[in-house]
Each structure stands twice: as structure tokens, then as C-alpha cells.
Design an enzyme around this catalytic site. Structure first.
Site, PDB file in Angstrom:
ATOM      1  N   HIS A  79       4.021 -19.715 -63.720  1.00  0.00           N
ATOM      2  CA  HIS A  79       2.910 -20.670 -63.758  1.00  0.00           C
ATOM      3  C   HIS A  79       2.806 -21.421 -62.427  1.00  0.00           C
ATOM      4  O   HIS A  79       2.605 -22.631 -62.373  1.00  0.00           O
ATOM      5  CB  HIS A  79       3.053 -21.626 -64.954  1.00  0.00           C
ATOM      6  CG  HIS A  79       2.751 -20.927 -66.248  1.00  0.00           C
ATOM      7  ND1 HIS A  79       1.478 -20.780 -66.725  1.00  0.00           N
ATOM      8  CD2 HIS A  79       3.556 -20.271 -67.122  1.00  0.00           C
ATOM      9  CE1 HIS A  79       1.513 -20.096 -67.867  1.00  0.00           C
ATOM     10  NE2 HIS A  79       2.760 -19.758 -68.124  1.00  0.00           N
ATOM     11  N   ILE A  80       2.976 -20.640 -61.384  1.00  0.00           N
ATOM     12  CA  ILE A  80       2.966 -21.181 -60.036  1.00  0.00           C
ATOM     13  C   ILE A  80       1.751 -20.674 -59.262  1.00  0.00           C
ATOM     14  O   ILE A  80       1.224 -21.374 -58.402  1.00  0.00           O
ATOM     15  CB  ILE A  80       4.263 -20.714 -59.307  1.00  0.00           C
ATOM     16  CG1 ILE A  80       5.488 -21.442 -59.873  1.00  0.00           C
ATOM     17  CG2 ILE A  80       4.171 -20.914 -57.813  1.00  0.00           C
ATOM     18  CD1 ILE A  80       5.529 -22.911 -59.610  1.00  0.00           C
ATOM     19  N   ASP A  81       1.301 -19.471 -59.581  1.00  0.00           N
ATOM     20  CA  ASP A  81       0.271 -18.861 -58.700  1.00  0.00           C
ATOM     21  C   ASP A  81      -1.003 -19.708 -58.623  1.00  0.00           C
ATOM     22  O   ASP A  81      -1.556 -19.911 -57.546  1.00  0.00           O
ATOM     23  CB  ASP A  81      -0.027 -17.394 -59.050  1.00  0.00           C
ATOM     24  CG  ASP A  81      -0.456 -17.129 -60.481  1.00  0.00           C
ATOM     25  OD1 ASP A  81      -0.466 -18.072 -61.298  1.00  0.00           O
ATOM     26  OD2 ASP A  81      -0.801 -15.957 -60.776  1.00  0.00           O
ATOM     27  N   SER A 128      -9.495   7.012 -73.233  1.00  0.00           N
ATOM     28  CA  SER A 128      -8.088   6.641 -73.071  1.00  0.00           C
ATOM     29  C   SER A 128      -7.252   7.383 -74.098  1.00  0.00           C
ATOM     30  O   SER A 128      -7.724   7.639 -75.211  1.00  0.00           O
ATOM     31  CB  SER A 128      -7.944   5.127 -73.291  1.00  0.00           C
ATOM     32  OG  SER A 128      -6.599   4.809 -73.563  1.00  0.00           O
ATOM     33  N   GLY A 147       2.540  -8.950 -71.765  1.00  0.00           N
ATOM     34  CA  GLY A 147       2.836  -9.805 -70.613  1.00  0.00           C
ATOM     35  C   GLY A 147       3.390  -9.038 -69.424  1.00  0.00           C
ATOM     36  O   GLY A 147       3.948  -9.627 -68.506  1.00  0.00           O
ATOM     37  N   SER A 149      -3.339  -5.336 -68.045  1.00  0.00           N
ATOM     38  CA  SER A 149      -4.739  -5.502 -67.630  1.00  0.00           C
ATOM     39  C   SER A 149      -4.880  -5.451 -66.107  1.00  0.00           C
ATOM     40  O   SER A 149      -5.784  -4.783 -65.596  1.00  0.00           O
ATOM     41  CB  SER A 149      -5.347  -6.778 -68.209  1.00  0.00           C
ATOM     42  OG  SER A 149      -4.549  -7.881 -67.930  1.00  0.00           O
ATOM     43  N   GLU A 173     -11.091 -10.236 -63.788  1.00  0.00           N
ATOM     44  CA  GLU A 173     -10.323 -10.879 -64.866  1.00  0.00           C
ATOM     45  C   GLU A 173     -10.893 -12.279 -65.148  1.00  0.00           C
ATOM     46  O   GLU A 173     -11.066 -12.667 -66.293  1.00  0.00           O
ATOM     47  CB  GLU A 173      -8.849 -10.969 -64.429  1.00  0.00           C
ATOM     48  CG  GLU A 173      -7.924 -11.456 -65.490  1.00  0.00           C
ATOM     49  CD  GLU A 173      -7.420 -10.366 -66.431  1.00  0.00           C
ATOM     50  OE1 GLU A 173      -7.044  -9.290 -65.940  1.00  0.00           O
ATOM     51  OE2 GLU A 173      -7.394 -10.609 -67.638  1.00  0.00           O
ATOM     52  N   ASP A 202      -0.515 -11.192 -60.594  1.00  0.00           N
ATOM     53  CA  ASP A 202      -0.378  -9.891 -61.261  1.00  0.00           C
ATOM     54  C   ASP A 202      -1.068  -8.782 -60.473  1.00  0.00           C
ATOM     55  O   ASP A 202      -0.492  -7.710 -60.233  1.00  0.00           O
ATOM     56  CB  ASP A 202      -0.954  -9.951 -62.678  1.00  0.00           C
ATOM     57  CG  ASP A 202      -0.279 -11.010 -63.526  1.00  0.00           C
ATOM     58  OD1 ASP A 202       0.785 -11.510 -63.104  1.00  0.00           O
ATOM     59  OD2 ASP A 202      -0.801 -11.337 -64.605  1.00  0.00           O
ATOM     60  N   TYR A 210      -2.960 -21.013 -72.121  1.00  0.00           N
ATOM     61  CA  TYR A 210      -2.871 -20.784 -70.675  1.00  0.00           C
ATOM     62  C   TYR A 210      -3.897 -21.668 -69.965  1.00  0.00           C
ATOM     63  O   TYR A 210      -3.565 -22.402 -69.023  1.00  0.00           O
ATOM     64  CB  TYR A 210      -3.138 -19.299 -70.374  1.00  0.00           C
ATOM     65  CG  TYR A 210      -2.978 -18.919 -68.927  1.00  0.00           C
ATOM     66  CD1 TYR A 210      -1.759 -18.451 -68.440  1.00  0.00           C
ATOM     67  CD2 TYR A 210      -4.038 -19.033 -68.025  1.00  0.00           C
ATOM     68  CE1 TYR A 210      -1.614 -18.100 -67.102  1.00  0.00           C
ATOM     69  CE2 TYR A 210      -3.901 -18.695 -66.701  1.00  0.00           C
ATOM     70  CZ  TYR A 210      -2.686 -18.218 -66.245  1.00  0.00           C
ATOM     71  OH  TYR A 210      -2.548 -17.875 -64.917  1.00  0.00           O
TER      72      TYR A 210
END
Ligand code: GLA
Length: 385
Positions: A33-35, A66, A122, A126, A158, A170, A220
């Protein structure tokens, strides 16, 4: 699965594929939770990921299929698209939409996706599907985007097309990952250092809580807003753009500016976690796994108590790890609220670890976790067919 994929493509589309690409998933070793707070993260690409097999067509259509999902999409080439429902193909569709909006012309494509990352766990399934699509379209159409542009484009999909307020970690990690290295990425400047990860006789182990992550998105976004509130309070006295512009020492002098207890805890986590990333990279450079492990545990405690994004499932895993002498360190990874934990586990004890943690977890939680190990792999790339 590799040869299978080609056969499957031929079965579905009745022709041979022309291109094949792969993008990995990622784990974040530390810096959670830094980005979106402009600080340092330390993710690495894993060897699980998303494969994309493609052949161009002359029908003026995009076809998305898929091997993981039964839903598929066939759509004519248009000037823009919108997200429809919660289908997996929104990710590649969003990427195509972004290229088209940027003025790029794309001809018809028959696409087959296959991923071996557990979905929604997680590990950035995605980001993986976004980046593999962006990379493929850029290559096939000779658009000449730099890799960093593809990362930014994928992140914007996203944020704006899918509607998740994530940071850039990510997409960056799955695009730029390097074998046996973690990327110490400065999320403000986007400069990074690839730091060698020498795990010696240990495995990078991933423990999936197998908990459905229903609240992840809204919680989030709540944390993103709370960090914004903390930043605003600090900006009354400090000229800073992000929470991570100050370290724990400066924070201790100015934390009085934040009156709300909860907001104070959130800010403390962010600022201290950012400091831990520097220490963790140093420990890796010095091959000091024991120190690295301690920092992993400290990171988890902070995410549990200050940032409050863990939960009984992740805490149970880390609690087990602390009591097992064959584990060097463990923590939740990614957004939290379920998803996965990572642990550094002695190779010789891996099977024993797998059995014991599965029993321990099942007894408390009521269902089993999935436990596996992964190598640290490369970022997105083209594969030979
Ligand atoms: C998710 C987001 C990332 C990052 C992590 C938490 O994985 O997609 O941008 O914020 O959570 O570190």
C-alpha cells in the site's frame, strides 16, 4: 499446457496461430500500500502467468476466448468500447479501447488466453492479462510504444475502464520483472533498481488463503482516500506531494497535525513501511535473509494493526509461519483482505511445511489453503510457437 494451447487454438479457430506471448503474475516482497503514496515497493515477477496466442483475421472482428472461462466475446472493430458486466474479456477489451483512443489502428484478431495464476488471489492476474495484451498489440501492429508506456496504458485501463483505483506496482512488475531479481521501484519517479534475490536453500512460497475477496475493491479505495486525508493534514506544515516524501523521523515531529486516530495509523504504516523497503533491499544486497525475514514479519504486523487490511485468514498463516523454524519470514502480499501470503521456507522442509500449515489453517478457518512455491521469473515477452 504449452502444446495443448496451440492445439486448442486450432480447434477453436480452425487455423494455426501466428504469435504467442506470456506475461507473469507478481508477488510483492515488501512495500505494501505504498505505490499510490509515491514510495518504494519491492515486487518480483513469478513464473505463473498469462499466455496469449493470436492470429490476425480479415473479418474485421476481435475474438476473445479463454481456456479458463466459458464466456467469450466476438465484436466488430469500432471507435470505442465500454466495459460490459464483470467478464474477464473486459481487460483485453479495455486495452484495445485505449490503443484505438490513442489513434492506433488495429486489424481483426483471433485471441486465445490461458492463465495459470489463481484468479482474484492477489497475484495480479488482471495486470498480467492487461500487459500481455498491450505488449502483443504493440508488437503485432508495430506501434513502437516503450514498455513503460504500455505499463501506464495498462494501469489507466485498470483505473478508468475497469474502475479499480490501483497504483502502478502490479503492471510495472509484470512488465519489467527480471529472473531472480526484485524491482525496487520508486513509484513517484518510476526509476528502479533490480536487486538480486538469493534465497539460498529456501523457496519463495505462496500460500493462497482461498478466501473469496468480496470487499477488496471498496476497502482498497477507502484506504486510498484515508491516505489522501493524512497527506492533506501534513501539508498544512510540510511541502510534500506524497506521504512517502517523509521518513518516520520527520513524521514523528509532525504527526500531531493528524487529529484522527485511524488516519494517523494509516499514515504511520505507509511511512514506516516505506522505510522498511530500503532496509529490506539492503538486507537482500547483503544476503542477509534473516534480517529480510524480520522485516517481512514487521510489515505484516503493521498491515494487520495499523493499516487493517489483513484478516483472520492471512494472520493465521503468518502466525503459523512464526512458530515454524523452517520459515525465515512471512507476510501478506498485495492488497490484502484475503488473497495470498508469501513465506521464505527451507527447501528441505517444504513438504512438511505444506502439510502442517494446511492442517493448522484448515482447523481454524474451516477450509484448506493452497501452498506452492515459485521461481522469480522474467517480465512480459514473446515466446516461440
Ligand atoms: C494491489 C494494487 C497495487 C498495490 C497493492 C498494495 O495489488 O493493484 O497497485 O496498491 O494492492 O500494495
Amino acid at each position: 499446457m504449452q502444446t495443448n494451447l496451440l492445439n486448442e487454438f486450432e480447434k477453436i479457430y480452425h487455423k494455426k496461430p501466428v504469435y504467442k506471448y506470456f506475461s507473469p503474475g507478481r508477488v510483492n516482497l515488501i512495500g505494501e500500500h505504498i505505490d499510490y503514496n509515491g514510495g518504494l515497493v519491492l515486487p518480483c515477477a513469478i513464473t505463473f502467468g498469462t499466455y496469449l496466442i493470436i492470429a490476425p483475421n480479415n473479418d474485421g472482428k476481435f475474438r476473445f476466448k479463454s481456456l479458463n472461462f466459458s464466456d467469450s466475446l466476438e465484436i466488430s472493430i469500432e471507435t470505442s468500447y465500454e466495459k460490459s458486466g464483470e467478464f474477464w474479456f473486459n481487460y483485453p477489451l479495455g486495452i484495445i479501447n485505449s490503443f484505438i483512443k490513442n489513434g492506433c489502428q488495429i486489424g481483426g484478431l483471433d485471441m486465445l488466453f490461458y492463465g495459470d495464476i489463481p484468479i482474484g488471489s492477489g497475484l495480479s492476474s488482471s495486470a498480467s492479462i492487461e500487459v500481455v495484451t498491450a505488449f502483443a498489440l504493440n508488437k503485432i501492429n508495430l506501434f513502437d510504444y516503450e514498455k513503460l508506456d504500455l505499463v501506464k496504458l495498462s494501469k489507466s485501463v485498470e483505473n478508468d475502464f475497469i474502475g479499480v483505483n490501483c497504483g502502478i506496482m502490479d503492471q510495472f512488475a509484470v512488465a519489467f520483472g527480471e529472473k531472480n531479481k526484485a524491482l525496487m521501484l520508486n513509484c513517484n519517479t518510476l526509476n528502479y533498481e533490480a536487486v538480486e534475490v538469493n534465497l539460498g536453500d529456501s523457496f519463495l512460497t505462496i500460500i493462497n488463503t482461498n478466501k473469496p475477496r468480496k470487499l477488496a475493491g471498496s476497502k482498497y479505495n477507502e484506504r486510498v482516500i484515508e491516505c489522501g486525508t493524512a497527506l492533506k493534514a501534513l501539508q498544512n506544515e510540510l511541502k510534500i506531494e506524497y506521504l512517502c516524501d517523509i521518513d518516520a523521523q520527520v513524521f514523528s515531529q509532525y504527526s500531531y497535525l493528524i487529529k484522527d486516530e485511524v488516519i494517523l495509523k494509516r499514515a504511520r504504516h505507509v511511512i514506516e513501511e516505506n522505510d522498511r523497503v530500503k532496509l529490506a533491499a539492503k538486507a537482500l544486497r547483503e544476503n542477509n535473509l534473516v534480517e529480510f525475514g524480520k522485516l517481512m514479519y514487521a510489515s505484516h504486523t503493521s498491515l494487520q494493526d495499523l493499516y487493517e487490511v489483513s484478516g483472520i485468514e492471512l494472520d493465521t498463516i503468518v502466525e503459523y509461519c512464526k512458530a515454524d523454524n523452517n520459515v525465515v519470514g512471512a507476510r501478506m502480499t498485495g492488497a490484502g483482505f484475503g488473497g495470498c501470503a508469501i513465506a521464505i521456507v527451507k527447501q528441505s522442509a517444504f513438504n512438511d511445511f505444506q502439510d502442517k500449515i494446511s492442517n493448522y489453517y484448515s482447523n481454524i478457518i474451516g477450509y484448506a489453503p493452497s501452498v506452492y512455491h515459485s521461481l522469480i521469473g522474467n517480465g512480459v515477452g514473446e515466446l516461440t510457437l
